[in-house]
Design a protein around this motif. Structure first.
Motif, PDB file in Angstrom:
ATOM      1  N   HIS A 242      55.853   2.227  20.732  1.00 11.02           N
ATOM      2  CA  HIS A 242      54.511   2.783  20.972  1.00 11.02           C
ATOM      3  C   HIS A 242      54.578   3.931  21.984  1.00 11.02           C
ATOM      4  O   HIS A 242      53.935   4.974  21.792  1.00 11.02           O
TER       5      HIS A 242
ATOM      6  N   ALA B 239      53.549   7.805  21.228  1.00 10.00           N
ATOM      7  CA  ALA B 239      52.536   8.470  22.059  1.00 10.00           C
ATOM      8  C   ALA B 239      53.100   9.749  22.678  1.00 10.00           C
ATOM      9  O   ALA B 239      52.418  10.773  22.738  1.00 10.00           O
TER      10      ALA B 239
ATOM     11  N   THR C  57      49.511   8.380  17.191  1.00  5.67           N
ATOM     12  CA  THR C  57      49.064   7.040  17.551  1.00  5.67           C
ATOM     13  C   THR C  57      49.769   6.008  16.691  1.00  5.67           C
ATOM     14  O   THR C  57      50.209   6.296  15.573  1.00  5.67           O
ATOM     15  N   SER C  58      49.855   4.815  17.233  1.00  5.33           N
ATOM     16  CA  SER C  58      50.464   3.699  16.519  1.00  5.33           C
ATOM     17  C   SER C  58      49.706   2.442  16.889  1.00  5.33           C
ATOM     18  O   SER C  58      48.968   2.413  17.871  1.00  5.33           O
ATOM     19  N   GLU C  59      49.896   1.425  16.086  1.00  2.00           N
ATOM     20  CA  GLU C  59      49.269   0.141  16.367  1.00  2.00           C
ATOM     21  C   GLU C  59      50.210  -0.957  15.913  1.00  2.00           C
ATOM     22  O   GLU C  59      51.116  -0.717  15.112  1.00  2.00           O
TER      23      GLU C  59
END
Length: 153
Positions: free
Chosen positions: A125, A129, A134-136
């Motif tokens: 992550h 960034a 973006t990542s989840e």
């Protein structure tokens, strides 16, 4: 805050020194404070049994060490344990995985990575960034994974 984290490191070091004695392994204990957490490392050779396949033994040892610290201090800890440089090397690898996934996502592709531990997901992550995307995290342990999202149109 730093004093509390140093105390956590001292308690962890005592616990780990006892473990090294029981396991008849040689290693030196290094302690530091990074990003509001105590970081303890066992440095030496022949420590592979404390890492195990894919770091699974290391993860378990970290949880046991956290429990020992919590028992002694009465407070939950976010202590990070490394053995033989395994986590440091893994952090470098995962930063590259995150960077490459971000490159692929820039092309408009949603990129799903393999399941990872919480430590590994955090590193990815951070790398995503840093690349401006973006990542989840999706899924349920032990199959929780990072998904890198393409830039919004």
């Amino acid at each position: 805050m730093v004093q509390r984290l140093e105390e956590e490191g001292d308690v962890a070091a005592d616990y780990l020194e006892g473990l090294l004695d029981i396991a008849d392994l040689d290693g030196d204990i290094d302690m530091d404070v990074e990003a509001d957490r105590a970081v303890v490392a066992i440095v030496g050779t022949g420590l592979d049994p404390l890492v195990g396949p894919s770091g699974k033994v290391l993860d378990a040892l970290q949880e046991l060490t956290r429990l020992a610290v919590q028992t002694q201090t009465g407070e939950r800890t976010r202590l990070l344990l490394d053995v033989g440089g395994f986590r440091a090397a893994r952090r470098t690898e995962l930063t590259e995985v995150g960077r490459k996934a971000a490159e692929r996502a820039r092309g408009g592709e949603r990129v799903e990575l393999e399941p990872m531990s919480a430590f590994e997901r955090k590193v990815v992550h951070d790398a995503v960034a840093a690349a401006g995307l973006t990542s989840e995290s999706e899924g349920v342990e032990p199959a929780r994974r990072v998904v890198v999202l393409p830039p919004s149109a």
